[in-house]
Enzyme design. Structure first.
Site, PDB file in Angstrom:
ATOM      1  NE  ARG A  31     -28.644  50.757  19.925  1.00 56.84           N
ATOM      2  CZ  ARG A  31     -29.417  51.828  19.729  1.00 56.84           C
ATOM      3  NH1 ARG A  31     -30.055  52.373  20.740  1.00 56.84           N
ATOM      4  NH2 ARG A  31     -29.563  52.360  18.542  1.00 56.84           N
ATOM      5  CE1 TYR A  33     -17.487  54.212  27.375  1.00 58.84           C
ATOM      6  CE2 TYR A  33     -18.726  55.822  26.083  1.00 58.84           C
ATOM      7  CZ  TYR A  33     -17.668  55.514  26.915  1.00 58.84           C
ATOM      8  OH  TYR A  33     -16.799  56.503  27.305  1.00 58.84           O
ATOM      9  CB  SER A  79      19.071  63.232  23.407  1.00 55.07           C
ATOM     10  OG  SER A  79      18.768  64.544  23.144  1.00 55.07           O
ATOM     11  CE  LYS A 113      14.927  56.755  20.584  1.00 58.71           C
ATOM     12  NZ  LYS A 113      14.294  57.548  19.553  1.00 58.71           N
ATOM     13  NE  ARG A 134      14.074  66.037  24.307  1.00 59.23           N
ATOM     14  CZ  ARG A 134      15.025  66.726  23.706  1.00 59.23           C
ATOM     15  NH1 ARG A 134      14.706  67.594  22.771  1.00 59.23           N
ATOM     16  NH2 ARG A 134      16.294  66.568  24.037  1.00 59.23           N
ATOM     17  CE  LYS A 283      14.137  53.571  28.950  1.00 57.81           C
ATOM     18  NZ  LYS A 283      12.737  53.927  29.252  1.00 57.81           N
ATOM     19  CE  LYS A 307      17.942  56.875  16.440  1.00 57.62           C
ATOM     20  NZ  LYS A 307      16.694  57.506  16.148  1.00 57.62           N
ATOM     21  CB  CYS A 401       1.891  71.722 -19.077  1.00 53.94           C
ATOM     22  SG  CYS A 401       0.575  70.889 -18.188  1.00 53.94           S
ATOM     23  CB  CYS A 419       1.514  74.104 -16.172  1.00 55.63           C
ATOM     24  SG  CYS A 419       0.342  74.552 -17.456  1.00 55.63           S
TER      25      CYS A 419
HETATM   26  S1  IVH Z   1      13.841  56.696  27.621  1.00 57.01           S
HETATM   27  C1  IVH Z   1      16.490  60.604  29.055  1.00 57.01           C
HETATM   28  N1  IVH Z   1      12.248  55.028  26.474  1.00 57.01           N
HETATM   29  O1  IVH Z   1      13.198  58.608  22.377  1.00 57.01           O
HETATM   30  C2  IVH Z   1      15.681  60.090  27.960  1.00 57.01           C
HETATM   31  N2  IVH Z   1      12.661  57.067  25.350  1.00 57.01           N
HETATM   32  O2  IVH Z   1      15.844  59.632  21.625  1.00 57.01           O
HETATM   33  C3  IVH Z   1      15.087  58.806  28.382  1.00 57.01           C
HETATM   34  N3  IVH Z   1      11.417  57.294  23.251  1.00 57.01           N
HETATM   35  O3  IVH Z   1      12.944  61.764  23.886  1.00 57.01           O
HETATM   36  C4  IVH Z   1      14.315  58.305  27.252  1.00 57.01           C
HETATM   37  N4  IVH Z   1      10.367  55.354  23.363  1.00 57.01           N
HETATM   38  O4  IVH Z   1      10.778  60.629  23.133  1.00 57.01           O
HETATM   39  C5  IVH Z   1      12.833  56.217  26.380  1.00 57.01           C
HETATM   40  N5  IVH Z   1      10.835  53.423  25.639  1.00 57.01           N
HETATM   41  C6  IVH Z   1      11.406  54.617  25.538  1.00 57.01           C
HETATM   42  C7  IVH Z   1      11.166  55.470  24.450  1.00 57.01           C
HETATM   43  C8  IVH Z   1      11.816  56.682  24.390  1.00 57.01           C
HETATM   44  C9  IVH Z   1      10.536  56.462  22.656  1.00 57.01           C
HETATM   45  C10 IVH Z   1      11.848  58.588  22.716  1.00 57.01           C
HETATM   46  C11 IVH Z   1      11.680  59.712  23.694  1.00 57.01           C
HETATM   47  C12 IVH Z   1      13.016  60.348  23.836  1.00 57.01           C
HETATM   48  C13 IVH Z   1      13.705  59.906  22.605  1.00 57.01           C
HETATM   49  C14 IVH Z   1      15.188  59.886  22.821  1.00 57.01           C
END
Ligand code: IVH
Length: 668
Positions: A31, A33, A79, A113, A134, A283, A307, A401, A419
């Site tokens: 409210r 808001y 990727s 991820k 993408r 990374k 993964k 059936c 069926c």
């Molecule tokens: S870094 C050059 N960080 O995973 C690509 N990707 O398999 C750098 N994704 O297309 C990607 N969480 O859609 C990165 N913390 C994260 C992520 C992430 C999900 C996805 C993203 C990417 C795909 C690659």
């Protein structure tokens, strides 16, 4: 003074959106808001030249488009290389060190991820100017208008120059379950996993439809930015100052051993997260080192995706049931002994079709391994044959059936058995239920238990029979009284007025004709008579050629119109007096400032509700009697119920006061 107040309101509402949608820590009640919002909207009406690009009113979904525009990416969206074992993660570190000079300290970051779709956002001088998917990596699709409806995304921020970001659009598991529940209720196919749901929602041609999906964003890279810090962890933290939603879980690790510990930790906590992740990313932290490492054709050399194995559980298969859908398809479904899997309790698994059961030799009583690999419905992936007691017979798909005993046949080249009895009660029941769902004819008070009884007694064989029901008869059924029977009959009668030809078409349950295709057909043939009078072959050809309807769908429509029993279902509805006017009752403008929007009007207002409906329709809007999926705007008068407002909020429906209405349509 007021101008200052206006700016303050824009800032304040922006801050509260951030608190609500990004930090999950609202400070205001709905409210309170709404009061701020109403005040802002009133100022904008009085001073249209003040409207700021960052105003929350600028999130109002734009028009429906014919297609998405292609946008090339200045830097391809790559990727990630994958690792599934500790050794592979250590290998990655070794490669990095070899490429960089010896003895150099490399700091890594580790982050989840998230399982969604990647997106690139560009802010120019603090304004969101472009969002793209993408696509194939080099060229994506523009989805700016759609992304603007995601409330966690700031439309403006205080930054000069370019700010290019990449992140993941995703849904929380619970939100996806709600979306799927609604889709199930409306007879639309469910999304198999959050990734499909996010991708599907983001690429919708109608931004108003995207606005209704509970999408979220987690930014995981700052690609280019004036003033960007020199390393990843710091750059992501820097985004907080702009209230940008970024990946929050981020560990800086001085060694790869520490990174490995964090990877495992994220994996262990996975089930407790409110969203799905399919791995974690390591990374190199410093941008300068990343530059030196460069990339291969498909992936950067400075990152690797670890993964997780798909989550699996072992349980016992108790029964294989065969369900009959409204198009007669027989689907085998496994009933399982309850087991915990990926944070949910599982008691059913999809078995797809008879071939799969034969291939895997799945039998009742078997111990089976079920897996949830990002999909909502778990799959039986393996049978522990050695644990089989020995007496179970192989499963045989019934040739009749299970509901009506008619032959169930499998056509050449089809995986499914169907069926053959158009009068099959299971099909009837499913078809009648589908007819009543929200997205179809929206008939309240007709639940599965009642439809069962109506079909069993032979009172209802097809939707048109619903219109012949009389309250005194219905009152005799189980769990019915006079009052509820009257409600049923009244709800059925109300639908006779017509929900629009497109919804009637959807309600027929023609195989492969969902809400979208139904709208296309209704755009070509103005009403049921026109469609029934046309030559079925010509209808199919026209839909395929002029409206890009696929051959499978076109054939399905042709077959429906050509068969006397199926076309009869529509003929009988016409005879029962169901209106098949093009869109909702009243004169309809497909053009007009409000075209594509659907309004629900509620509460006490200064004009009779019917009069407001007329005005809104005249401006091109559709009218909804209640707030539901598809509603874009709720006009709330005085004394509006809290439940309605809550529902509107939940569905992402814009809430307008009467004053705001007069900014949209001229007051008579
Ligand atoms: S870094 C050059 N960080 O995973 C690509 N990707 O398999 C750098 N994704 O297309 C990607 N969480 O859609 C990165 N913390 C994260 C992520 C992430 C999900 C996805 C993203 C990417 C795909 C690659």
């Amino acid at each position: 003074m007021t101008r200052e107040r206006y700016r303050e309101l824009v800032r304040e509402i922006g801050r509260h959106d951030y608190l609500y949608y990004v930090l999950d820590a609202p400070e205001l009640t709905d409210r309170e808001y709404d009061k701020l919002y109403d005040e802002l909207a009133a100022l904008e009406r009085a001073h249209p030249d003040w409207v700021a690009p960052g105003s929350p009113t600028q999130r109002v979904p734009g028009a429906v488009r014919a297609g998405l525009r292609a946008v090339p990416h200045a830097h391809p969206m790559l990727s990630l290389d994958k690792a599934t074992t500790e050794a592979e993660v250590l290998d990655f570190d070794r490669r990095v060190r070899e490429l960089l000079s010896e003895g150099l300290e490399v700091v890594y970051t580790v982050e989840p991820k998230v399982d969604g779709v990647s997106i690139e956002l560009t802010y120019r001088d603090g304004r969101l100017v472009l969002a793209s998917t993408r696509g194939g990596g080099d060229v994506g699709e523009e989805v700016t208008e759609n992304l603007k409806t995601v409330r966690a995304v700031p439309l403006v921020l205080e930054h000069r120059g370019e700010l290019v970001l990449r992140g993941e659009v995703y849904l929380h598991t619970a939100d996806l379950a709600a979306v799927n529940e609604a889709r199930r209720a409306e007879g639309e196919p469910e999304f198999a996993n959050p990734r499909n749901a996010a991708a599907g929602s983001l690429r919708l041609l109608d931004p108003a439809a995207t606005a209704r999906r509970p999408l979220r964003l987690a930014i995981w890279e700052v690609l280019e930015a004036d003033g960007r810090p020199s390393a990843h962890a710091e750059a992501l933290a820097w985004l907080d100052g702009f209230r940008l939603p970024r990946q929050k879980t981020l560990h800086r690790c001085a060694t790869i051993a520490e990174a490995w510990t964090r990877l495992r930790e994220i994996g262990e906590r996975r089930a407790a997260l409110p969203y799905e992740i399919d791995g974690a990313v390591v990374k190199v932290d410093r941008y300068e080192l990343r530059e030196r490492l460069g990339r291969t054709a498909r992936a950067p050399r400075w990152a690797v995706a670890y993964k997780f194995a798909a989550e699996r559980a072992t349980t016992r298969l108790l029964e294989i049931r065969v369900q009959v859908g409204r198009t007669g398809v027989l689907t085998p479904v496994a009933t399982l002994e309850q087991v915990r899997l990926a944070g949910t309790t599982v008691s059913q698994a999809s078995l797809h079709n008879e071939d799969l059961i034969r291939e895997k030799d799945i039998r009742v009583g078997d111990r089976v391994v079920v897996e949830k690999a990002g999909d909502i419905i778990p799959q039986v992936v393996e049978v522990l044959h050695e644990a089989r007691a020995g007496d179970a017979a192989p499963f045989v798909m019934p040739e009749r059936c299970p509901a009506c005993g008619a032959p169930a046949v499998r056509e050449e080249g089809e995986a499914a058995r169907r069926c053959t009895n158009p009068a099959c009660p299971a099909q009837r029941r499913a078809a009648v239920l589908h007819y009543t769902t929200r997205a179809a004819m929206d008939i309240d008070h007709l639940g599965p238990a009642l439809v069962d009884q109506l079909v069993e007694r032979g009172w209802v064989r097809e939707p048109a029979d619903l219109y012949r029901l009389r309250a005194p008869d219905v009152a005799l059924l189980d769990r019915m009284g006079e009052r509820s029977a009257q409600n049923v009959v009244a709800a059925v009668a109300a639908s006779r007025e017509g929900r629009g030809f497109d919804r009637l078409l959807h309600a027929l349950g023609i195989p492969h004709v969902g809400a979208t295709v139904a709208r296309t057909i209704a755009g070509v043939y103005p009403d049921a008579r026109a469609l029934l009078d046309a030559d079925p072959e010509a209808v199919a050809a026209r839909l395929a050629e002029e409206h890009a309807i696929g051959p499978k769908i076109a054939e399905s429509v042709r077959a429906y119109l050509a068969r006397p029993d199926t076309r009869g279902v529509l003929e009988h509805l016409l005879e029962a007096g169901v209106s098949t006017r093009p869109v909702e009752a009243g004169p309809v403008a497909t053009e007009g400032p409000l075209a594509g929007r659907a309004f629900c009007v509620t509460g006490t207002l200064s004009l009779p509700r019917e009069r407001l409906h007329e005005l809104l329709r005249g401006a091109g809007a559709a009218i909804h009697e209640s707030v539901k999926r598809g509603t874009t705007d709720l006009v709330a008068g005085d004394k509006v119920g809290k439940a309605k407002l809550d529902k509107a909020r939940k569905l992402g429906v814009r809430i307008l006061g009467e004053d705001e209405l007069w900014a949209l349509v001229p007051r008579p």
